[in-house]
Design a protein around this motif. Structure first.
Motif, PDB file in Angstrom:
ATOM      1  N   VAL A 106      43.538  35.392  37.200  1.00  0.00           N
ATOM      2  CA  VAL A 106      43.648  36.362  36.106  1.00  0.00           C
ATOM      3  C   VAL A 106      42.308  37.051  35.864  1.00  0.00           C
ATOM      4  O   VAL A 106      42.253  38.256  35.560  1.00  0.00           O
ATOM      5  N   PHE A 107      41.212  36.317  35.995  1.00  0.00           N
ATOM      6  CA  PHE A 107      39.887  36.930  35.851  1.00  0.00           C
ATOM      7  C   PHE A 107      39.667  37.994  36.917  1.00  0.00           C
ATOM      8  O   PHE A 107      39.169  39.097  36.624  1.00  0.00           O
ATOM      9  N   ARG A 112      38.982  43.672  38.451  1.00  0.00           N
ATOM     10  CA  ARG A 112      39.237  44.834  39.307  1.00  0.00           C
ATOM     11  C   ARG A 112      39.839  45.991  38.503  1.00  0.00           C
ATOM     12  O   ARG A 112      39.482  47.150  38.712  1.00  0.00           O
ATOM     13  N   TYR A 113      40.735  45.661  37.590  1.00  0.00           N
ATOM     14  CA  TYR A 113      41.341  46.680  36.745  1.00  0.00           C
ATOM     15  C   TYR A 113      40.286  47.351  35.865  1.00  0.00           C
ATOM     16  O   TYR A 113      40.287  48.577  35.672  1.00  0.00           O
ATOM     17  N   ALA A 152      41.148  45.175  29.211  1.00  0.00           N
ATOM     18  CA  ALA A 152      40.873  44.441  30.450  1.00  0.00           C
ATOM     19  C   ALA A 152      39.572  43.656  30.347  1.00  0.00           C
ATOM     20  O   ALA A 152      39.468  42.529  30.848  1.00  0.00           O
ATOM     21  N   ARG A 153      38.583  44.227  29.697  1.00  0.00           N
ATOM     22  CA  ARG A 153      37.304  43.508  29.543  1.00  0.00           C
ATOM     23  C   ARG A 153      37.476  42.274  28.671  1.00  0.00           C
ATOM     24  O   ARG A 153      36.923  41.215  28.963  1.00  0.00           O
ATOM     25  N   LEU A 158      37.841  36.416  28.301  1.00  0.00           N
ATOM     26  CA  LEU A 158      38.615  35.272  27.837  1.00  0.00           C
ATOM     27  C   LEU A 158      38.886  34.295  28.967  1.00  0.00           C
ATOM     28  O   LEU A 158      38.884  33.075  28.756  1.00  0.00           O
ATOM     29  N   MET A 159      39.083  34.784  30.167  1.00  0.00           N
ATOM     30  CA  MET A 159      39.318  33.897  31.309  1.00  0.00           C
ATOM     31  C   MET A 159      38.080  33.068  31.635  1.00  0.00           C
ATOM     32  O   MET A 159      38.198  31.932  32.095  1.00  0.00           O
TER      33      MET A 159
END
Length: 223
Positions: A106-107, A112-113, A152-153, A158-159
């Motif tokens: 998920v990170f 990338r997003y 996204a950031r 959070l990950m």
């Protein structure tokens, strides 16, 4: 004619000059202060000498070594402490690595997003007349891209926290499991016994009868 004359020796004024009062007081205070320090030190040594000396036997030292070995191994390699403790380690270890793998995947996705959105926003800022750079964002507004970039950031950060949390939980679980297994022994057998019994009705609709009612008694047995 010879005449002899004798003169009395003058006293040494420098030797007979008394010390100033401040010097005497300071010297006295230093002596008292030093004596207090010595007495305090002596009392501490005497109190320490009176403390009982506890010698740990080899069994206790071996148990303490096992409890510390588990969490130290989990700190080096996640899941190693669970394998050391035994039990249901074959379930715990996949859960640990599954959690770590999930947070890493998920990170990477959010990272990338986030970079794609930054590139698109940088292009639109540098070339305001152009509509878009990435065809995937041709219908997205600039304000929408900014909101998506911030989202996204936040998910990416959070990950990172979740990865650290899973790693720390792996260490804590290994330590607690070792403590329950080697130090806090509550017995190997635990039984639950249910027996019928008579109970008096509480204050309520059946209170006027004053008769006992049928109930059940649950007994937890630790052996």
């Amino acid at each position: 004619m010879i005449s002899l004359c004798s003169f009395a020796q003058q006293p040494n004024i420098a030797k007979l000059t008394p010390l100033p009062a401040d010097s005497v007081v300071k010297a006295t205070q230093d002596t008292v202060k030093e004596s207090r320090r010595a007495r305090k030190r002596r009392e501490e040594l005497e109190a320490k000498a009176k403390e009982p000396i506890i010698f740990k036997d080899s069994t206790r030292l071996a148990i303490e070594a096992k409890t510390t070995k588990a969490w130290k191994r989990s700190a080096l390699v996640p899941g190693w402490g669970q394998k050391t403790n035994g039990g249901l380690w074959w379930i715990k270890v996949p859960l640990i690595y599954g959690g770590l793998a999930t947070t890493v995947v998920v990170f990477d996705f959010n990272n990338r997003y986030y970079k794609e959105l930054l590139e698109e926003l940088a292009f639109r800022t540098e070339f305001p007349n152009a509509s878009y750079q990435n065809p995937d964002y041709q219908y997205a507004s600039t304000q929408g891209l900014i909101s998506a970039k911030d989202y996204a950031r936040r998910n990416r950060d959070l990950m990172v926290l979740l990865t650290v949390g899973v790693y720390g939980l792996n260490i804590v679980e290994a330590y607690v499991d070792s403590m329950l297994k080697y130090r806090w022994n509550i017995g190997q057998k635990m039984g639950v016994k249910v027996t019928p019994t008579w109970m008096y009705a509480p204050n309520g609709t059946l209170a006027y009868t004053k008769l006992p009612v049928m109930g059940a008694k649950i007994t937890l047995q630790l052996k």
